[in-house]
Design an enzyme around this catalytic site. Structure first.
Site, PDB file in Angstrom:
ATOM      1  N   ILE A 179      19.335 -14.688  -5.885  1.00 17.24           N
ATOM      2  CA  ILE A 179      19.054 -14.269  -4.508  1.00 17.24           C
ATOM      3  C   ILE A 179      17.587 -14.535  -4.150  1.00 17.24           C
ATOM      4  CG2 ILE A 179      19.002 -12.282  -2.937  1.00 17.24           C
ATOM      5  CD1 ILE A 179      21.390 -11.140  -4.626  1.00 17.24           C
ATOM      6  N   THR A 212      16.658  -5.054  -0.688  1.00 14.64           N
ATOM      7  CA  THR A 212      18.114  -5.289  -0.640  1.00 14.64           C
ATOM      8  C   THR A 212      18.665  -5.313  -2.071  1.00 14.64           C
ATOM      9  OG1 THR A 212      17.818  -7.690  -0.670  1.00 14.64           O
ATOM     10  CG2 THR A 212      18.042  -6.666   1.502  1.00 14.64           C
ATOM     11  N   SER A 213      17.881  -4.798  -3.054  1.00 14.50           N
ATOM     12  CA  SER A 213      18.341  -4.873  -4.452  1.00 14.50           C
ATOM     13  C   SER A 213      19.141  -3.619  -4.811  1.00 14.50           C
ATOM     14  CB  SER A 213      17.162  -5.100  -5.398  1.00 14.50           C
ATOM     15  OG  SER A 213      16.240  -4.028  -5.352  1.00 14.50           O
ATOM     16  N   ARG A 214      18.480  -2.595  -5.309  1.00 15.21           N
ATOM     17  CA  ARG A 214      19.115  -1.308  -5.556  1.00 15.21           C
ATOM     18  C   ARG A 214      18.122  -0.228  -5.119  1.00 15.21           C
ATOM     19  NH1 ARG A 214      23.268  -3.457  -5.547  1.00 15.21           N
ATOM     20  NH2 ARG A 214      24.859  -3.615  -7.166  1.00 15.21           N
ATOM     21  N   ASP A 236      18.288  -1.986   2.758  1.00 17.51           N
ATOM     22  CA  ASP A 236      19.751  -2.075   2.795  1.00 17.51           C
ATOM     23  C   ASP A 236      20.347  -1.147   1.746  1.00 17.51           C
ATOM     24  OD1 ASP A 236      22.248  -3.268   3.732  1.00 17.51           O
ATOM     25  OD2 ASP A 236      22.372  -4.156   1.721  1.00 17.51           O
ATOM     26  N   GLU A 241      22.041   6.816  -1.947  1.00 17.89           N
ATOM     27  CA  GLU A 241      23.019   6.316  -0.964  1.00 17.89           C
ATOM     28  C   GLU A 241      24.456   6.733  -1.274  1.00 17.89           C
ATOM     29  OE1 GLU A 241      22.369   1.991  -1.491  1.00 17.89           O
ATOM     30  OE2 GLU A 241      24.444   1.876  -2.204  1.00 17.89           O
ATOM     31  N   HIS A 290      23.923  -0.730   3.017  1.00 15.90           N
ATOM     32  CA  HIS A 290      24.403  -1.576   1.919  1.00 15.90           C
ATOM     33  C   HIS A 290      25.436  -2.597   2.421  1.00 15.90           C
ATOM     34  CE1 HIS A 290      24.620  -1.551  -2.730  1.00 15.90           C
ATOM     35  NE2 HIS A 290      24.889  -2.752  -2.268  1.00 15.90           N
ATOM     36  N   GLN A 291      25.002  -3.395   3.376  1.00 16.63           N
ATOM     37  CA  GLN A 291      25.919  -4.380   3.965  1.00 16.63           C
ATOM     38  C   GLN A 291      25.479  -5.817   3.709  1.00 16.63           C
ATOM     39  OE1 GLN A 291      25.020  -3.394   8.376  1.00 16.63           O
ATOM     40  NE2 GLN A 291      25.209  -5.621   8.409  1.00 16.63           N
ATOM     41  N   ALA A 292      24.418  -5.987   2.883  1.00 17.40           N
ATOM     42  CA  ALA A 292      23.900  -7.350   2.687  1.00 17.40           C
ATOM     43  C   ALA A 292      24.975  -8.284   2.121  1.00 17.40           C
ATOM     44  CB  ALA A 292      22.686  -7.321   1.775  1.00 17.40           C
ATOM     45  N   PHE A 293      25.867  -7.745   1.296  1.00 16.52           N
ATOM     46  CA  PHE A 293      26.901  -8.580   0.661  1.00 16.52           C
ATOM     47  C   PHE A 293      28.051  -8.899   1.611  1.00 16.52           C
ATOM     48  CE2 PHE A 293      30.606  -5.806   0.247  1.00 16.52           C
ATOM     49  CZ  PHE A 293      30.050  -4.596   0.668  1.00 16.52           C
TER      50      PHE A 293
END
Ligand code: NAD
Length: 342
Positions: free
Chosen positions: A157, A234-236, A260, A265, A297-300
């Site tokens: 990424i 956007t990782s964790r 993200d 979360e 958490h919608q990056a994926f």
């Protein structure tokens, strides 16, 4: 093979059913909306494999329960495996499979969406214009061209993001214990994490969550950053210490924050809580800043990524049934579970 899918949403069912059918409908897939935990593990009765999502916590007690019911495979629907106690799974003879790569574009492009939206205040402009407010006050951005982007974690990424920002004319610096020749090909250079924090206008996190990277961005790291830095995660969630970034935002040290992922979360994301009072005070505080943009958490979440996740998950199940090992196994020495008690 009978498979119990946890934390199911409509899109999981759609993409997994399509991938299963394309592979000859070899698997009997049962879908459950419930998150996987000790109270819900019993839903997997009769299944040889379970398929959890990112916020299902798969600790020793849950694994023990699953093992006693005959579960032999945990097929993760994602790349990260920080939510599984790999040592406990190995001790119980449960194999872990994952989807190591699906679409690095999905996550890198979402990080870019956060960068552009924060910089040009698109989220504020959208709301203003709908209210008939055409004032530009507070919407001032900066040219990305010529700015330094610091990429922490230059794996799939991170490198994809490096390629995109090189198109904007950015300077690229990377920090990673394992260096990639590709970063240099793109025109980037490797520096220490401290140097990266000191010289970057934008810091974007793309490393996995491990015991070493937990709270990598804490008070010390924030202190080393440029005043007004843009921080993107956007990782964790737990790679970032939430209290430290709230302090950094209040002090004006962090000029823009795009998240993200969030360390707590699990109690919030993927649910519609719009009619409830948010109990997480740190999260609620983050929502009050005008220069913070959070997505859940919608990056994926692109069609291409979901299709690839479903196809690889089915391939993991099929290979496990044939050989006793998933196509993409995770081994215990790669990760230490943070707490032995859960
Ligand atoms: P990858 O394994 O290809 O790359 C990760 C890189 O991080 C590796 O090069 C590794 O050497 C590096 N790294 C490890 N420890 C580090 C440290 N202490 N400092 C700097 N770098 C370090 O993984 P990827 O496919 O690029 O994914 C990266 C992360 O993105 C995943 O681990 C996952 O947590 C996250 N992710 C988030 C979403 C989302 O929807 N938000 C989706 C997929 C992945």
């Amino acid at each position: 093979m009978q498979v119990a899918v946890f934390s199911t949403r409509a899109h999981d069912r759609q993409f997994l059913d399509t991938a299963n059918e394309a592979a000859g409908s070899q698997h009997d897939i049962r879908y459950f909306e419930a998150h996987l935990n000790l109270a819900t593990a019993g839903l997997a009765e009769g299944a040889s494999a379970i398929c959890p999502f990112v916020n299902d916590q798969i600790g020793p007690a849950v694994l023990k329960r699953l093992s006693s019911q005959g579960v032999r495979l945990v097929a993760l629907r994602g790349a990260g495996f920080n939510n599984v106690d790999l040592a406990a799974a190995e001790a119980l003879g449960i194999k872990i499979g994952r989807v190591p790569a699906y679409s690095p574009y999905a996550i890198a492009e979402h990080a870019i969406a956060l960068i552009l939206s924060l910089n040009r205040k698109i989220y504020r402009a959208y709301a203003r214009v709908r209210e008939g407010n055409f004032s530009l006050d507070g919407l001032l951005g900066f040219d990305l061209h010529g700015k330094t982007v610091g990429i922490v974690g230059t794996g799939r990424i991170g490198i994809t993001l490096a390629r995109i920002v090189s198109g904007f004319g950015c300077e690229i610096v990377g920090a990673d214990p394992v260096e990639s020749a590709e970063l240099r090909t793109i025109g980037g250079r490797y520096v220490s994490l401290d140097e990266l924090l000191a010289c970057s206008d934008i810091v974007t996190l793309h490393c996995p969550l491990t015991p070493e990277t937990r709270h990598l961005i804490g008070p010390g790291a924030v202190a080393k950053m440029k005043r007004g830095v843009m921080l993107i995660n956007t990782s964790r969630g737990a790679v970032v210490d939430t209290r430290a970034i709230i302090d950094g935002l209040k002090a004006g040290k962090i000029g823009n924050l795009g998240l993200d992922v969030y360390e707590e979360e699990g109690d919030l994301f993927f649910e519609d809580l719009s009619d409830q009072v948010i109990q997480d005070d740190a999260f609620a505080r983050l929502l009050t800043f005008p220069n913070v943009l959070i997505t859940g958490h919608q990056a994926f979440f692109t069609r291409e990524a979901l299709q690839a996740i479903a196809e690889t998950t089915i391939a993991n199940l099929t290979e496990f049934e044939a050989s006793g090992c998933p196509l993409h196994p995770v081994s215990a020495e790669r990760h230490v579970w943070p707490s032995a008690s859960t």
